[in-house]
Design a protein around this motif. Sequence first.
Motif, short mmCIF file in Angstrom:
data_model
loop_
_atom_site.label_atom_id
_atom_site.label_comp_id
_atom_site.label_asym_id
_atom_site.label_seq_id
_atom_site.Cartn_x
_atom_site.Cartn_y
_atom_site.Cartn_z
N PRO A 254 -6.27 2.14 2.66
CA PRO A 254 -6.21 1.18 3.77
C PRO A 254 -7.33 0.15 3.75
O PRO A 254 -8.46 0.43 3.32
CB PRO A 254 -6.33 2.08 5.01
N TYR A 255 -6.98 -1.04 4.21
CA TYR A 255 -7.97 -2.06 4.55
C TYR A 255 -8.25 -2.00 6.04
O TYR A 255 -7.44 -1.48 6.82
CB TYR A 255 -7.44 -3.47 4.22
N LYS A 256 -9.37 -2.53 6.45
CA LYS A 256 -9.62 -2.71 7.87
C LYS A 256 -8.59 -3.70 8.41
O LYS A 256 -8.34 -4.74 7.79
CB LYS A 256 -11.02 -3.27 8.11
N GLY A 257 -7.96 -3.39 9.53
CA GLY A 257 -7.11 -4.39 10.16
C GLY A 257 -5.64 -4.25 9.87
O GLY A 257 -4.93 -5.25 9.79
N ASN A 258 -5.13 -3.05 9.63
CA ASN A 258 -3.68 -2.82 9.56
C ASN A 258 -3.02 -3.40 8.33
O ASN A 258 -1.98 -4.05 8.39
CB ASN A 258 -3.00 -3.37 10.83
N ALA A 259 -3.63 -3.19 7.18
CA ALA A 259 -3.03 -3.54 5.89
C ALA A 259 -3.46 -2.48 4.87
O ALA A 259 -4.44 -1.75 5.10
CB ALA A 259 -3.46 -4.93 5.42
N SER A 260 -2.73 -2.39 3.78
CA SER A 260 -3.01 -1.35 2.78
C SER A 260 -2.68 -1.84 1.39
O SER A 260 -1.84 -2.73 1.20
CB SER A 260 -2.18 -0.09 3.05
N ALA A 261 -3.35 -1.21 0.43
CA ALA A 261 -2.96 -1.32 -0.98
C ALA A 261 -2.32 0.00 -1.36
O ALA A 261 -2.89 1.07 -1.12
CB ALA A 261 -4.17 -1.60 -1.85
N ILE A 262 -1.11 -0.07 -1.90
CA ILE A 262 -0.38 1.12 -2.31
C ILE A 262 -0.37 1.19 -3.83
O ILE A 262 0.06 0.25 -4.50
CB ILE A 262 1.06 1.09 -1.77
N PHE A 263 -0.86 2.29 -4.36
CA PHE A 263 -0.91 2.49 -5.81
C PHE A 263 0.16 3.52 -6.19
O PHE A 263 0.14 4.65 -5.70
CB PHE A 263 -2.29 2.99 -6.24
N ILE A 264 1.10 3.09 -7.03
CA ILE A 264 2.13 3.98 -7.55
C ILE A 264 1.75 4.26 -9.00
O ILE A 264 1.83 3.38 -9.86
CB ILE A 264 3.52 3.34 -7.46
N ILE A 265 1.31 5.49 -9.27
CA ILE A 265 0.73 5.83 -10.56
C ILE A 265 1.66 6.79 -11.30
O ILE A 265 1.71 7.99 -10.99
CB ILE A 265 -0.65 6.48 -10.38
N PRO A 266 2.44 6.28 -12.25
CA PRO A 266 3.35 7.16 -13.01
C PRO A 266 2.57 8.08 -13.94
O PRO A 266 1.47 7.77 -14.38
CB PRO A 266 4.22 6.18 -13.80
N ASN A 267 3.18 9.22 -14.25
CA ASN A 267 2.65 10.04 -15.33
C ASN A 267 2.76 9.28 -16.65
O ASN A 267 3.53 8.31 -16.76
CB ASN A 267 3.42 11.36 -15.44
#
Length: 406
Positions: A254-267
């Motif tokens: 999460p970032y401050k202020g209602n936003a996020s970075a989503i990491f999708i990490i495959p095998n």
Amino acid sequence: MKFFTVRSLCPILLFTLVVGQPEVSDDQQSNESNQQIVESLDSFSWKLYSQLAKAHMSENLFYSPMSISMAFSMVSLGATSETRQQIFKGLELNTTVIKEEAIYSGFKHLLQTPNQLNSDLELNIANALFVEEKLNLLQKFKDEIKAFYKSELISVNFQQLEEAKNLINSYVEEKTNGLIEKLLSELSVDTVMVLINTLYFKGSWTNAFNVNQTRKEDFHVDENTIEKVPMMKREGVYPVAFFDDLECTVVKVPYKGNASAIFIIPNKGKLQDVEKAFQEGSLSERMKQLKPKKINLWIPKLSLSKKLNLKTELTPIGFGHLFSKSADLSKISNDVKLEVSQANHQAVIIMNEEGTVAAAATSIGVVVTSIEIVPEVKANKPFILIIQLDFQAIPLFIGRINNPNN
């Protein structure tokens, strides 16, 4: 960053199909209509991702589906019914479900999104139309593009190409806080209009990474290639899920202020399988399965820029009509016949210990230490990155990082 250049062809007499001007009303900005716009934006995001992933298999990807969608919807204001419907279809906007009036009101509502954010998060969206000073725009088009998109109308003498190019590049540089300095490298002598959309995002991690823990680590680009890249490390509690069926891990930072970075990490070796699964629409359901868990998180520092020729990239996914000579943009001006001659996109990301600038502030989190075994989540192989606003899951940027050093 998104721009269109529109080139004039030989002047001819045109028949213009007149449709009712969309009206701006509070009722049309209902939660239901806005949600349909967001869902269409999400669908378009992954349709475009699928095309880009196939066309650039070994390259980094980074783009803003919101910027691209907004720019094309602006163009649709100047299109007659058939061309307009083709643009809507390309953007995954189903006019049997959502009316045209609601589409434009929905994009107007998206423009108001920055006003809903607190001061911890910076999101600036700007639209501008650089118009040949001798080109007479139809009044309806001018009224709509100002009402729905708050677009500036800037008069330009495109006969002075170098001056026009410098003016536009300076505008883009200012709106992106210097991240994009020279968007335009050239302009055609036939250019009569350039449409610009800029989107600037700056977010600080809710819990910053300690710069003293960043160190060079192996990044497995493919079976035969290993790169040393600066990896940031932090132990903390993050929403995370380990999907055995997809052979990937998803973590939300999460970032401050209602936003996020989503990491999708495959095998290792499973990137294309994971890409296919998420392109088929399973992301939103999968995100509901994320649970807070203490992990050791490793993610690479990033600094990359990606340019795309959207005429090439979007033609296979429903935009061929717009880029052809049969497209009808006569609702922009009936002085000349117009065609889209360029459609380019550039996106830039800088991700470090403090946060992310895409186009940082620091907080220090203190957690209780323990001797428990903490799972390790390590983005040390090609992964998918999504930067989104959480309150409506609005995708601002999507990327695939094959090699952080490129």
